[in-house]
Structure formats: structure tokens, C-alpha cells
Design a protein around this motif. Sequence first.
Motif, short mmCIF file in Angstrom:
data_model
loop_
_atom_site.label_atom_id
_atom_site.label_comp_id
_atom_site.label_asym_id
_atom_site.label_seq_id
_atom_site.Cartn_x
_atom_site.Cartn_y
_atom_site.Cartn_z
N TRP A 1 22.47 13.73 39.53
CA TRP A 1 23.11 12.66 40.30
C TRP A 1 24.25 12.86 40.94
CZ3 TRP A 1 27.70 12.09 37.94
CH2 TRP A 1 27.95 12.25 36.75
N ALA A 2 24.90 14.28 40.83
CA ALA A 2 26.20 14.56 41.44
C ALA A 2 25.93 15.58 42.57
CB ALA A 2 27.17 15.28 40.34
N GLN A 3 26.79 15.32 43.59
CA GLN A 3 26.64 16.02 44.67
C GLN A 3 27.67 17.00 44.83
OE1 GLN A 3 27.46 14.01 48.44
NE2 GLN A 3 27.51 15.65 49.81
N GLY A 4 27.68 18.26 45.18
CA GLY A 4 28.75 19.09 44.98
C GLY A 4 29.56 19.15 46.27
N LEU A 5 30.82 19.08 46.10
CA LEU A 5 31.69 18.98 47.34
C LEU A 5 32.11 20.28 47.73
CD1 LEU A 5 33.68 15.60 46.87
CD2 LEU A 5 31.92 16.03 48.50
N ALA A 6 32.97 20.88 46.64
CA ALA A 6 33.79 22.17 46.79
C ALA A 6 34.11 22.52 45.50
CB ALA A 6 35.13 21.63 47.67
N ARG A 7 34.37 23.97 45.60
CA ARG A 7 35.05 24.86 44.26
C ARG A 7 36.00 25.60 44.58
NH1 ARG A 7 30.21 28.26 41.94
NH2 ARG A 7 29.20 26.32 42.02
N SER A 8 37.13 25.79 43.91
CA SER A 8 38.17 26.51 43.83
C SER A 8 38.14 27.60 42.91
CB SER A 8 39.61 25.41 43.95
OG SER A 8 39.70 25.20 42.63
N ASN B 1 37.73 25.26 39.55
CA ASN B 1 37.59 23.88 39.60
C ASN B 1 36.42 23.40 40.56
OD1 ASN B 1 39.82 23.37 38.22
ND2 ASN B 1 41.10 23.66 39.90
N VAL B 2 35.37 22.78 39.92
CA VAL B 2 34.35 22.24 40.69
C VAL B 2 34.23 20.73 40.83
CG1 VAL B 2 31.79 21.92 40.40
CG2 VAL B 2 32.72 23.73 39.16
N TYR B 3 34.35 20.36 42.29
CA TYR B 3 34.42 19.23 42.65
C TYR B 3 32.89 18.25 42.90
CZ TYR B 3 39.33 20.14 43.28
OH TYR B 3 40.73 20.44 43.14
N LEU B 4 32.75 17.28 42.31
CA LEU B 4 31.47 16.63 42.39
C LEU B 4 31.53 15.16 42.92
CD1 LEU B 4 29.98 17.88 38.95
CD2 LEU B 4 29.37 18.92 41.21
N ALA B 5 30.82 14.71 43.85
CA ALA B 5 30.76 13.16 44.25
C ALA B 5 29.84 12.41 43.60
CB ALA B 5 30.92 13.44 45.63
N PHE B 6 29.99 11.19 43.40
CA PHE B 6 28.79 10.46 42.87
C PHE B 6 29.01 9.01 43.37
CE2 PHE B 6 31.56 10.67 39.42
CZ PHE B 6 31.66 9.52 39.01
N TYR C 1 32.90 8.11 44.00
CA TYR C 1 33.67 8.55 43.00
C TYR C 1 33.55 10.06 43.05
CZ TYR C 1 35.06 4.39 40.78
OH TYR C 1 35.82 2.91 40.54
N VAL C 2 34.63 10.79 42.30
CA VAL C 2 34.74 12.36 42.44
C VAL C 2 35.19 12.77 40.94
CG1 VAL C 2 35.78 14.46 43.12
CG2 VAL C 2 35.32 12.85 44.85
N ALA C 3 34.39 13.65 40.46
CA ALA C 3 34.67 14.39 39.28
C ALA C 3 35.15 15.64 39.38
CB ALA C 3 33.41 14.10 38.29
#
Length: 263
Positions: free
Chosen positions: A75-82, A111-116, A249-251
Motif C-alpha cells: 500500500w506504500a508508494q516509494g518516494l525517494a531513497r538516500s 533512508n527509504v521514504y514511502l508515501a501512503f 502521509y510519509v513514512a
Amino acid sequence: MDVVRFWLRWVLIAALAAAVVSVGWAGWRQYRDTAIPAPPDVPGLARDAATAEARRAAEERMAGRIDLLPELLPWAQGLARSTVDVCRTDYRGDLFARGKWLPTACERTVNVYLAFDGSDVRSRLADLDRYLDGQGWLSSQRWKGLVEADEYDHQPPADPTPEEVAEAAARPVSPSVEFELSTDEAVRTELYVSVARAPGPELLTSGEDYWYEKYGGRRYRNDEGQRSEYLAWQPVRPGEVTRPAEGRYVAVLGFTTRYAQEQ
């Protein structure tokens, strides 16, 4: 009388000179005793063959965990990764004691950024807790997971007034918890998880990413208080993760592995 004043003047001058010499001597000894010693050989540890091997193993382990995220959190969409991979030592000094350099350590942080969709954000916190528990992550804080952290954040004070109850309920959902792996590994692995509604500056406080926001593309500086050797540096741009979206939201899942340390 003039003779007495003459000798008294010279006595005072001599006493003042002695005081200046004494203060100067004490200051020099203080500087000698507290001067910053030569730093450890940080590039040497970073380029050591054993460190390189440990780094490759850490990179593979971390990639294996991160590659499972789309399957386990569909259910989470990948946004970015550092990614930040650095060997570093810091100087710890004291005003009245000789300082020292801490042992050099090499750490890799991704760091993995996930949006949902946050229309039912608390059910997503429960989903994240189930994922973390299933992967062997245990909270290193007072609460077991994100759900408990969120409940704690929304507790009103004892004997609350109706206004205090309303204020506690209106607080934003933004829990953050630190985790450690329950399995015994030779290297220390940690995970920092935070959830917040976009946009928000707290989304860039996990791991190293806030350095991009503050300093742009520059890395940590090497100065009298720190020595560092970077092996990877890929920060995120703030706009990649903080752009607003209705109900989003972002996790942030920040994986950190310390794979080498100076003995």
C-alpha cells in the motif's frame, strides 16, 4: 622618602611581571594538556581490505531487507531513497582536561521514504508494526511500536479538562520509534521509523538527510572536531519528500548498520 617610593615601585613592577609569567606558564601548560591530539587514520580504516569486505556484506544485507518492502508494504508508494556510507571519528574535549578522539567507526545508512493514503492512518501504523515484528525488529524505547507511540502522543494529562482532552485528540499523528534486530549479528543494525503528514520538516530528520536541507550538497566538513571519509553520499532533495498532497502521509525507514570499528 623618594628612595622608598623608588624601591616600592620596582617591587610592584617585579611582582606584576612574576604574575604575568606565572599566568602565561599556567596557560601554556593548560594548552599543552588540552591541545587536540593527532586524529586517527580514518582513510586507512575506510580503505582497509577487511573494512571493504564488511561493507559489501552490510550493503547486501541491507539491500535484501529493503528489496522486500514493496512486497510486504504494497500500500506504500516509494518516494525517494538516500544513502550515506561514512567512516568517521569525533573529538571529545573538555575545558579542564585533555580531550580525545573517539574510535573510528564505519556506518551505512539508507533512508527509504514511502508515501501512503492517510485516510485511515492508524491502520497503516498497525500494518507497519506487523511488518517490523515479522522482520525481527524490536523497539529499543518504552513503547513496543508505532501504535503505542501514537497512543502515548495523544494522551491527555491526568484529570484533564474538556479543552485538554480536545487538544490531545487534535495533535497530529507523527510517531517515531527506534528499533534493533532481535537476531544476534556480528554488526550492530538499527532502524529508525517515523511517520508524519506531508509536508513537514520532521520528514528530513532521519539519519543524515537534514544535512542536505541545511548545507545543500556539501558533506560533513573535516575540521578540528571531526574527521570523515565518505564512501557513498546520495542525499534526498527536500522537494522529493515534502511536497504537499491531500491526505498523504510519509513514512521514513532509516536502516543503519555499523560494519567496522577501530579496536
